[in-house]
Scaffold this active site. Structure first.
Site, PDB file in Angstrom:
ATOM      1  N   GLY A  41       0.817  -1.206   0.000  1.00  0.00           N
ATOM      2  CA  GLY A  41       0.000   0.000   0.000  1.00  0.00           C
ATOM      3  C   GLY A  41       0.852   1.257   0.000  1.00  0.00           C
ATOM      4  O   GLY A  41       0.669   2.154  -0.830  1.00  0.00           O
ATOM      5  N   ALA A  42       1.809   1.324   0.923  1.00  0.00           N
ATOM      6  CA  ALA A  42       2.685   2.489   1.000  1.00  0.00           C
ATOM      7  C   ALA A  42       3.508   2.635  -0.269  1.00  0.00           C
ATOM      8  O   ALA A  42       3.724   3.753  -0.754  1.00  0.00           O
ATOM      9  CB  ALA A  42       3.599   2.373   2.220  1.00  0.00           C
ATOM     10  N   ASN A  43       3.982   1.519  -0.825  1.00  0.00           N
ATOM     11  CA  ASN A  43       4.760   1.591  -2.059  1.00  0.00           C
ATOM     12  C   ASN A  43       3.950   2.212  -3.196  1.00  0.00           C
ATOM     13  O   ASN A  43       4.440   3.074  -3.934  1.00  0.00           O
ATOM     14  CB  ASN A  43       5.214   0.192  -2.487  1.00  0.00           C
ATOM     15  CG  ASN A  43       6.320  -0.357  -1.613  1.00  0.00           C
ATOM     16  OD1 ASN A  43       6.961   0.370  -0.860  1.00  0.00           O
ATOM     17  ND2 ASN A  43       6.544  -1.656  -1.700  1.00  0.00           N
ATOM     18  N   ASN A 182       0.303 -10.135 -11.410  1.00  0.00           N
ATOM     19  CA  ASN A 182       1.424 -10.530 -12.247  1.00  0.00           C
ATOM     20  C   ASN A 182       1.088 -11.875 -12.887  1.00  0.00           C
ATOM     21  O   ASN A 182       0.019 -12.457 -12.627  1.00  0.00           O
ATOM     22  CB  ASN A 182       2.743 -10.564 -11.463  1.00  0.00           C
ATOM     23  CG  ASN A 182       2.755 -11.584 -10.326  1.00  0.00           C
ATOM     24  OD1 ASN A 182       2.097 -12.627 -10.394  1.00  0.00           O
ATOM     25  ND2 ASN A 182       3.505 -11.287  -9.278  1.00  0.00           N
ATOM     26  N   GLY A 217       7.128  -6.842 -20.077  1.00  0.00           N
ATOM     27  CA  GLY A 217       6.151  -5.759 -20.181  1.00  0.00           C
ATOM     28  C   GLY A 217       4.824  -6.097 -19.541  1.00  0.00           C
ATOM     29  O   GLY A 217       4.773  -6.629 -18.418  1.00  0.00           O
ATOM     30  N   ASP A 239      17.422  -4.834  -8.455  1.00  0.00           N
ATOM     31  CA  ASP A 239      16.516  -5.248  -7.381  1.00  0.00           C
ATOM     32  C   ASP A 239      15.085  -5.028  -7.857  1.00  0.00           C
ATOM     33  O   ASP A 239      14.683  -3.886  -8.094  1.00  0.00           O
ATOM     34  CB  ASP A 239      16.800  -4.424  -6.115  1.00  0.00           C
ATOM     35  CG  ASP A 239      15.935  -4.822  -4.927  1.00  0.00           C
ATOM     36  OD1 ASP A 239      15.079  -5.722  -5.075  1.00  0.00           O
ATOM     37  OD2 ASP A 239      16.118  -4.233  -3.845  1.00  0.00           O
ATOM     38  N   ASP A 245       4.615  -2.514  -7.694  1.00  0.00           N
ATOM     39  CA  ASP A 245       3.907  -1.407  -7.052  1.00  0.00           C
ATOM     40  C   ASP A 245       4.205  -0.086  -7.744  1.00  0.00           C
ATOM     41  O   ASP A 245       3.330   0.784  -7.858  1.00  0.00           O
ATOM     42  CB  ASP A 245       4.295  -1.324  -5.575  1.00  0.00           C
ATOM     43  CG  ASP A 245       3.866  -2.548  -4.794  1.00  0.00           C
ATOM     44  OD1 ASP A 245       2.817  -3.124  -5.129  1.00  0.00           O
ATOM     45  OD2 ASP A 245       4.587  -2.938  -3.856  1.00  0.00           O
TER      46      ASP A 245
END
Length: 303
Positions: A41-43, A182, A217, A239, A245
């Site tokens: 959520g924060a991301n 994903n 993509g 990384d 997100d």
């Protein structure tokens, strides 16, 4: 300026960097450890704020040092935290192992996120005034459902990232406008391994789907239209934590600004490609000026 509301998790990411992730029962030596503010959520909130939107975060942190740091990080990123509660006990944590190929394995301990099982006073009004509501599954499903239904009542676009993947109740899916799994989550939700077929299968439950494909993509599907594949820029990943997100937060901003889907997906992929070239989740997320500059460079190189 657009306004994005995010109902979801805030975690402190405890990240160990290793050459190769350990197998069960194996101990390996890492080369570095970092403590990085995160949570899906924060991301997504930070990604949307960096991409140029007004953003409000609905969730909870603990009454600990991590909680203070998480709140401060969001605020410094331009995210409004008036609806981010502070609860007794620890904040959520994510224990992440990142290997030399940029892959990761994650264990999430919910902490304060587990207390977000309902909408607090004022949350629905905040959602009602947003252009979009971003949802994930790192808080109790009851709150996700309450947020989605509130958004539906007020005509606000809902975007759900079904992670960590789990069975989704029909009443939740009925309130989702855009589902963004994903390729692994899409397969788990449908039992279909081919991303294109999985996306089409998901249209039985939601009107629009974007399946993210990592370096390949993304794939967009909508009822009554041919699926649309949009490639991602070629980069060397350092990384991949938080890349999904970054994609979702940036995509939400692009769509709220009225960009066509192909252009929105390309812009979001550009943002994600920038994020994977840096360490960390929220710390890796690019700003609008960086995304625009890289998108212009990508266009020059492909024209």
């Amino acid at each position: 300026m657009t306004h994005i509301a995010v109902l979801g998790s805030t975690n402190m990411d405890l990240v160990a960097y290793v050459a190769k992730a350990p197998q069960r029962g194996e101990t390996v030596t890492g080369r570095e450890f970092r403590t990085i503010p995160g949570g899906k959520g924060a991301n997504q909130a930070v990604a949307a704020a960096h991409a140029g939107s007004d953003v409000s975060m609905i969730g909870a942190v603990g009454a600990d040092a991590f909680g203070s740091q998480l709140r401060t990080t969001l605020e410094h990123s331009g995210v409004d935290t008036d609806h981010l509660r502070t609860t007794e006990g620890p904040s959520g944590t994510a224990h992440i192992v990142v290997d030399d190929e940029g892959g990761n394995a994650i264990v999430v301990v919910p902490g304060a996120n587990a207390t977000v099982d309902h909408l607090a006073p004022g949350d629905e009004a905040l959602i009602a005034g947003a252009d979009a509501l971003l949802l994930q599954l790192e808080i109790p499903l009851a709150a996700v459902l309450a947020g989605a239904e509130a958004a539906r009542r007020h005509g606000v676009r809902t975007v759900l990232t079904p992670s960590p993947v789990q069975s989704l109740p029909p009443e939740l899916l009925a309130s989702i406008d855009l589902l963004v799994p994903n390729e692994h989550e899409a397969a788990a939700l449908t039992g279909v391994t081919d991303p294109r077929d999985a996306a089409v299968a998901l249209l039985d439950q939601v009107p629009e789907v974007v399946v993210t494909l990592g370096a390949a993509g993304s794939l967009y599907a909508a009822r009554g239209a041919e699926p649309l594949a949009v490639p991602a820029p070629r980069v060397t990943a350092v990384d991949s934590t938080g890349a999904g997100d970054t994609f979702v937060g940036t995509l939400a901003v692009a769509l709220a600004e009225g960009r066509p889907m192909r252009a929105a997906l390309a812009w979001a992929s550009t943002a994600a490609s920038l994020s994977v070239q840096r360490a960390g989740a929220s710390s890796s997320m690019p700003y609008r000026s960086e995304i625009d500059a890289q998108a212009a460079s990508n266009t020059r190189h492909t024209s």
